[in-house]
Write a protein that holds these residues in place. Sequence first.
Motif, PDB file in Angstrom:
ATOM      1  N   LEU A   7       0.608  -1.356  -0.096  1.00 33.46           N
ATOM      2  CA  LEU A   7      -0.300  -0.273   0.166  1.00 33.46           C
ATOM      3  C   LEU A   7       0.857   1.194   0.351  1.00 33.46           C
ATOM      4  O   LEU A   7       0.394   2.588  -0.435  1.00 33.46           O
ATOM      5  CB  LEU A   7      -1.562   0.615   1.101  1.00 33.46           C
ATOM      6  CG  LEU A   7      -2.136   0.978   1.281  1.00 33.46           C
ATOM      7  CD1 LEU A   7      -2.423   0.797  -0.389  1.00 33.46           C
ATOM      8  CD2 LEU A   7      -3.098   1.074   2.487  1.00 33.46           C
ATOM      9  N   SER A   8       1.845   1.415   0.541  1.00 33.83           N
ATOM     10  CA  SER A   8       3.086   2.448   0.712  1.00 33.83           C
ATOM     11  C   SER A   8       3.270   2.376  -0.748  1.00 33.83           C
ATOM     12  O   SER A   8       3.460   3.726  -1.149  1.00 33.83           O
ATOM     13  CB  SER A   8       3.598   1.992   1.831  1.00 33.83           C
ATOM     14  OG  SER A   8       4.745   3.362   1.936  1.00 33.83           O
ATOM     15  N   GLU A   9       3.858   1.698  -1.314  1.00 33.12           N
ATOM     16  CA  GLU A   9       4.355   1.694  -2.760  1.00 33.12           C
ATOM     17  C   GLU A   9       3.621   2.346  -3.760  1.00 33.12           C
ATOM     18  O   GLU A   9       3.114   2.938  -4.857  1.00 33.12           O
ATOM     19  CB  GLU A   9       4.585  -0.060  -3.437  1.00 33.12           C
ATOM     20  CG  GLU A   9       5.931  -0.161  -2.753  1.00 33.12           C
ATOM     21  CD  GLU A   9       6.557  -1.259  -3.264  1.00 33.12           C
ATOM     22  OE1 GLU A   9       5.670  -2.765  -4.093  1.00 33.12           O
ATOM     23  OE2 GLU A   9       7.626  -1.253  -2.777  1.00 33.12           O
ATOM     24  N   ALA A  10       1.658   1.750  -4.037  1.00 34.88           N
ATOM     25  CA  ALA A  10       0.758   2.087  -4.298  1.00 34.88           C
ATOM     26  C   ALA A  10       0.783   4.074  -3.969  1.00 34.88           C
ATOM     27  O   ALA A  10      -0.377   4.263  -4.838  1.00 34.88           O
ATOM     28  CB  ALA A  10      -0.010   1.309  -3.921  1.00 34.88           C
ATOM     29  N   MET A 105      -5.922   1.463  -5.304  1.00 33.13           N
ATOM     30  CA  MET A 105      -5.299   0.677  -4.112  1.00 33.13           C
ATOM     31  C   MET A 105      -6.227   1.231  -3.155  1.00 33.13           C
ATOM     32  O   MET A 105      -6.427   0.064  -2.162  1.00 33.13           O
ATOM     33  CB  MET A 105      -4.876   3.246  -4.187  1.00 33.13           C
ATOM     34  CG  MET A 105      -3.728   3.246  -4.466  1.00 33.13           C
ATOM     35  SD  MET A 105      -3.825   4.735  -4.438  1.00 33.13           S
ATOM     36  CE  MET A 105      -2.855   5.150  -2.760  1.00 33.13           C
ATOM     37  N   LEU A 106      -7.846   1.150  -3.510  1.00 38.18           N
ATOM     38  CA  LEU A 106      -8.949   1.073  -2.470  1.00 38.18           C
ATOM     39  C   LEU A 106      -9.109  -1.196  -2.431  1.00 38.18           C
ATOM     40  O   LEU A 106      -8.625  -1.608  -1.480  1.00 38.18           O
ATOM     41  CB  LEU A 106     -10.239   1.085  -2.344  1.00 38.18           C
ATOM     42  CG  LEU A 106     -11.067   1.545  -2.074  1.00 38.18           C
ATOM     43  CD1 LEU A 106     -10.871   1.268  -0.995  1.00 38.18           C
ATOM     44  CD2 LEU A 106     -12.392   1.631  -2.338  1.00 38.18           C
ATOM     45  N   ASN A 107      -8.432  -1.733  -3.546  1.00 39.97           N
ATOM     46  CA  ASN A 107      -8.413  -2.773  -3.057  1.00 39.97           C
ATOM     47  C   ASN A 107      -7.797  -3.689  -2.610  1.00 39.97           C
ATOM     48  O   ASN A 107      -7.437  -4.618  -1.933  1.00 39.97           O
ATOM     49  CB  ASN A 107      -8.349  -3.328  -4.677  1.00 39.97           C
ATOM     50  CG  ASN A 107      -9.609  -2.827  -5.339  1.00 39.97           C
ATOM     51  OD1 ASN A 107     -10.886  -3.153  -5.274  1.00 39.97           O
ATOM     52  ND2 ASN A 107      -9.515  -3.566  -6.816  1.00 39.97           N
ATOM     53  N   ILE A 108      -6.245  -2.698  -2.569  1.00 35.31           N
ATOM     54  CA  ILE A 108      -5.279  -3.427  -1.611  1.00 35.31           C
ATOM     55  C   ILE A 108      -5.367  -3.024   0.013  1.00 35.31           C
ATOM     56  O   ILE A 108      -5.424  -3.998   0.569  1.00 35.31           O
ATOM     57  CB  ILE A 108      -3.662  -2.623  -2.081  1.00 35.31           C
ATOM     58  CG1 ILE A 108      -3.725  -2.986  -3.489  1.00 35.31           C
ATOM     59  CG2 ILE A 108      -2.844  -2.470  -1.258  1.00 35.31           C
ATOM     60  CD1 ILE A 108      -2.486  -1.785  -4.535  1.00 35.31           C
ATOM     61  N   ASP A 114      -7.294  -2.381   5.591  1.00 31.97           N
ATOM     62  CA  ASP A 114      -6.853  -1.234   6.504  1.00 31.97           C
ATOM     63  C   ASP A 114      -7.740  -0.418   7.023  1.00 31.97           C
ATOM     64  O   ASP A 114      -7.504   0.348   5.838  1.00 31.97           O
ATOM     65  CB  ASP A 114      -5.712  -0.792   5.776  1.00 31.97           C
ATOM     66  CG  ASP A 114      -4.882   0.421   6.182  1.00 31.97           C
ATOM     67  OD1 ASP A 114      -5.278   0.752   6.623  1.00 31.97           O
ATOM     68  OD2 ASP A 114      -3.497   0.944   5.661  1.00 31.97           O
ATOM     69  N   HIS A 115      -8.802  -0.558   7.189  1.00 26.42           N
ATOM     70  CA  HIS A 115     -10.147   0.374   7.466  1.00 26.42           C
ATOM     71  C   HIS A 115      -9.526   2.207   7.130  1.00 26.42           C
ATOM     72  O   HIS A 115     -10.167   2.437   6.939  1.00 26.42           O
ATOM     73  CB  HIS A 115     -10.924   0.051   8.735  1.00 26.42           C
ATOM     74  CG  HIS A 115     -11.473  -1.521   9.056  1.00 26.42           C
ATOM     75  ND1 HIS A 115     -11.886  -2.167   7.912  1.00 26.42           N
ATOM     76  CD2 HIS A 115     -10.986  -2.098   9.456  1.00 26.42           C
ATOM     77  CE1 HIS A 115     -12.156  -2.720   8.004  1.00 26.42           C
ATOM     78  NE2 HIS A 115     -11.447  -3.576   9.163  1.00 26.42           N
ATOM     79  N   ALA A 116      -8.346   2.083   7.922  1.00 26.85           N
ATOM     80  CA  ALA A 116      -8.564   3.862   8.175  1.00 26.85           C
ATOM     81  C   ALA A 116      -8.534   3.994   6.476  1.00 26.85           C
ATOM     82  O   ALA A 116      -9.089   5.351   5.988  1.00 26.85           O
ATOM     83  CB  ALA A 116      -7.394   4.026   9.201  1.00 26.85           C
ATOM     84  N   SER A 117      -7.388   3.384   6.139  1.00 28.50           N
ATOM     85  CA  SER A 117      -6.672   4.129   4.270  1.00 28.50           C
ATOM     86  C   SER A 117      -8.208   3.178   3.664  1.00 28.50           C
ATOM     87  O   SER A 117      -8.027   4.024   2.409  1.00 28.50           O
ATOM     88  CB  SER A 117      -5.918   2.982   4.288  1.00 28.50           C
ATOM     89  OG  SER A 117      -4.692   2.767   4.505  1.00 28.50           O
ATOM     90  N   PHE A 120      -9.995   7.264   4.071  1.00 28.96           N
ATOM     91  CA  PHE A 120      -8.978   7.889   3.223  1.00 28.96           C
ATOM     92  C   PHE A 120      -9.169   7.528   2.079  1.00 28.96           C
ATOM     93  O   PHE A 120      -9.620   9.036   1.303  1.00 28.96           O
ATOM     94  CB  PHE A 120      -7.939   8.012   3.534  1.00 28.96           C
ATOM     95  CG  PHE A 120      -6.902   8.783   2.984  1.00 28.96           C
ATOM     96  CD1 PHE A 120      -7.030   9.998   3.306  1.00 28.96           C
ATOM     97  CD2 PHE A 120      -6.369   8.226   1.890  1.00 28.96           C
ATOM     98  CE1 PHE A 120      -5.698  11.010   2.792  1.00 28.96           C
ATOM     99  CE2 PHE A 120      -5.316   9.224   1.414  1.00 28.96           C
ATOM    100  CZ  PHE A 120      -5.620  10.832   1.743  1.00 28.96           C
ATOM    101  N   LEU A 121      -9.409   6.883   1.439  1.00 30.10           N
ATOM    102  CA  LEU A 121      -9.514   6.686  -0.268  1.00 30.10           C
ATOM    103  C   LEU A 121     -11.344   6.961  -0.685  1.00 30.10           C
ATOM    104  O   LEU A 121     -11.280   7.594  -2.027  1.00 30.10           O
ATOM    105  CB  LEU A 121      -8.613   4.721  -0.821  1.00 30.10           C
ATOM    106  CG  LEU A 121      -7.559   5.410   0.086  1.00 30.10           C
ATOM    107  CD1 LEU A 121      -7.043   3.793  -0.676  1.00 30.10           C
ATOM    108  CD2 LEU A 121      -6.195   6.131  -1.566  1.00 30.10           C
ATOM    109  N   PHE A 122     -12.424   6.417   0.411  1.00 30.84           N
ATOM    110  CA  PHE A 122     -13.195   6.798  -0.302  1.00 30.84           C
ATOM    111  C   PHE A 122     -13.515   8.176  -0.248  1.00 30.84           C
ATOM    112  O   PHE A 122     -14.285   8.851  -1.193  1.00 30.84           O
ATOM    113  CB  PHE A 122     -14.826   6.490   0.702  1.00 30.84           C
ATOM    114  CG  PHE A 122     -14.377   4.928   0.110  1.00 30.84           C
ATOM    115  CD1 PHE A 122     -14.700   4.035  -0.859  1.00 30.84           C
ATOM    116  CD2 PHE A 122     -14.288   3.862   2.052  1.00 30.84           C
ATOM    117  CE1 PHE A 122     -15.268   3.330  -0.962  1.00 30.84           C
ATOM    118  CE2 PHE A 122     -14.642   2.247   1.586  1.00 30.84           C
ATOM    119  CZ  PHE A 122     -15.231   1.895   0.306  1.00 30.84           C
ATOM    120  N   ASP A 123     -12.546   9.586   0.384  1.00 33.15           N
ATOM    121  CA  ASP A 123     -12.634  10.871  -0.597  1.00 33.15           C
ATOM    122  C   ASP A 123     -12.670  10.478  -1.603  1.00 33.15           C
ATOM    123  O   ASP A 123     -12.707  11.160  -2.096  1.00 33.15           O
ATOM    124  CB  ASP A 123     -12.199  11.313   0.894  1.00 33.15           C
ATOM    125  CG  ASP A 123     -12.300  11.682   2.173  1.00 33.15           C
ATOM    126  OD1 ASP A 123     -13.994  11.838   2.642  1.00 33.15           O
ATOM    127  OD2 ASP A 123     -11.886  12.000   2.883  1.00 33.15           O
TER     128      ASP A 123
END
Length: 161
Positions: A7-10, A105-108, A114-117, A120-123
């Motif tokens: 996810l960091s790489e993404a 990214m959301l798939n990852i 990782d619910h926080a990510s 964040f990504l849903f925005d």
Amino acid sequence: MTLSTKLSEAFNAQVNAEMWSANLYLSMAVYFKKQALNGFATWMEKQAAEELDHAHKMIDYAIERGGDVMIGQVNVVPTAWGSPVEVFEHVYKHEQYVSELIDNMLNIAEEDKDHASRAFLFDFVREQVEEEATAKGILDDLKNYGDHHYGIIDHKLGKRE
């Protein structure tokens, strides 16, 4: 929870994509300025600033979550453009591509649980729905009104805040 390596790489790849998008829209702004379509240029400049803002938000989030942020090389963007219709066809396709990147990214994040990510990504998912709709709306206007009405659309786009 720290971001996974994947996810960091993404996030790093997406930051780079957002920076490339900003340069793409600046290139389009230059094209429109050369065509004396200053409203179109203003719209593109604001779009470029928005893309950089997205990159900054992603950088900040990744750092807060312990990600390994690295800024990569931003590849060259196109500099030659056709008609305003062709430019906005490119914008629309590009925004669809960015939506795919965000979805990946959301798939990852979902794989990582990782619910926080995810939150964040849903925005950004919601943002991309708006971006695609806006680009498609401008493209439809350009196609429906034709070449002789660029002035009207230029005036409308110049009012973007």
